[in-house]
Write a protein that holds these residues in place. Structure first.
Motif, mmCIF file in Angstrom:
data_model
loop_
_atom_site.group_PDB
_atom_site.id
_atom_site.type_symbol
_atom_site.label_atom_id
_atom_site.label_comp_id
_atom_site.label_asym_id
_atom_site.label_seq_id
_atom_site.Cartn_x
_atom_site.Cartn_y
_atom_site.Cartn_z
ATOM 1 N N TYR A 103 -4.147 -62.402 49.353
ATOM 2 C CA TYR A 103 -4.165 -60.999 48.936
ATOM 3 C C TYR A 103 -3.822 -60.891 47.452
ATOM 4 O O TYR A 103 -2.884 -61.540 46.980
ATOM 5 C CB TYR A 103 -3.123 -60.182 49.709
ATOM 6 N N ARG A 104 -4.547 -60.043 46.728
ATOM 7 C CA ARG A 104 -4.262 -59.743 45.324
ATOM 8 C C ARG A 104 -3.181 -58.665 45.282
ATOM 9 O O ARG A 104 -3.255 -57.686 46.018
ATOM 10 C CB ARG A 104 -5.532 -59.260 44.631
ATOM 11 N N LEU A 105 -2.183 -58.857 44.418
ATOM 12 C CA LEU A 105 -1.093 -57.893 44.263
ATOM 13 C C LEU A 105 -1.238 -57.129 42.946
ATOM 14 O O LEU A 105 -2.158 -57.382 42.171
ATOM 15 C CB LEU A 105 0.259 -58.605 44.341
ATOM 16 N N ALA A 106 -0.294 -56.227 42.671
ATOM 17 C CA ALA A 106 -0.412 -55.278 41.561
ATOM 18 C C ALA A 106 -0.255 -55.899 40.176
ATOM 19 O O ALA A 106 -0.764 -55.359 39.217
ATOM 20 C CB ALA A 106 0.612 -54.152 41.731
ATOM 21 N N ASP A 107 0.464 -56.985 40.049
ATOM 22 C CA ASP A 107 0.643 -57.564 38.721
ATOM 23 C C ASP A 107 0.290 -59.047 38.739
ATOM 24 O O ASP A 107 -0.145 -59.575 39.752
ATOM 25 C CB ASP A 107 2.062 -57.318 38.201
ATOM 26 N N ASP A 108 0.463 -59.696 37.602
ATOM 27 C CA ASP A 108 0.087 -61.102 37.490
ATOM 28 C C ASP A 108 1.220 -62.046 37.858
ATOM 29 O O ASP A 108 1.148 -63.233 37.582
ATOM 30 C CB ASP A 108 -0.376 -61.405 36.064
#
Length: 112
Positions: free
Chosen positions: A18-23
């Motif tokens: 899953y891709r999250l909000a920040d790096d």
């Protein structure tokens, strides 16, 4: 069954990305949502006797969730409703049929 026999019997994997909000590691609220999903996944997998939830890995703006069992399709069937409910996108799941060190193991990718 001994621990060695059990480790040999568990060879398939479901690995959710899953891709999250920040790096980095995502926002605290995102980690809370993942923590709750992990609890639900552990409970569902154990109740179905489909394998085991093994944990997560955060970094680089994403989270990866790991589960293992003797049948990746059966394991994913138990996990799918919970994985689909996680709001983070883009997301995908890898179903691995065989152990990580088996060169003949095959994989299927499912976009969520």
């Amino acid at each position: 069954m001994t621990d060695t026999e059990e480790a040999v019997a568990i060879e398939h994997a479901v690995i959710a990305h899953y891709r999250l909000a920040d790096d980095d590691f995502g926002e605290p609220s995102q980690r809370d949502v993942v923590r709750q999903a992990q609890f639900l996944l552990t409970e569902a997998i154990e109740q179905a006797e489909a394998g085991e939830f093994d944990g997560n890995e955060y970094g680089g703006g994403k989270v990866v969730l790991y589960a293992y069992g003797p049948d990746a399709d059966a394991l994913f069937a138990v996990m799918a409703p919970i994985l689909h409910d996680l709001p983070f996108r883009p997301a995908h799941v890898i179903l691995r049929y065989g152990s990580a060190d088996d060169p003949s193991a095959s994989e299927d990718r499912i976009d969520l």
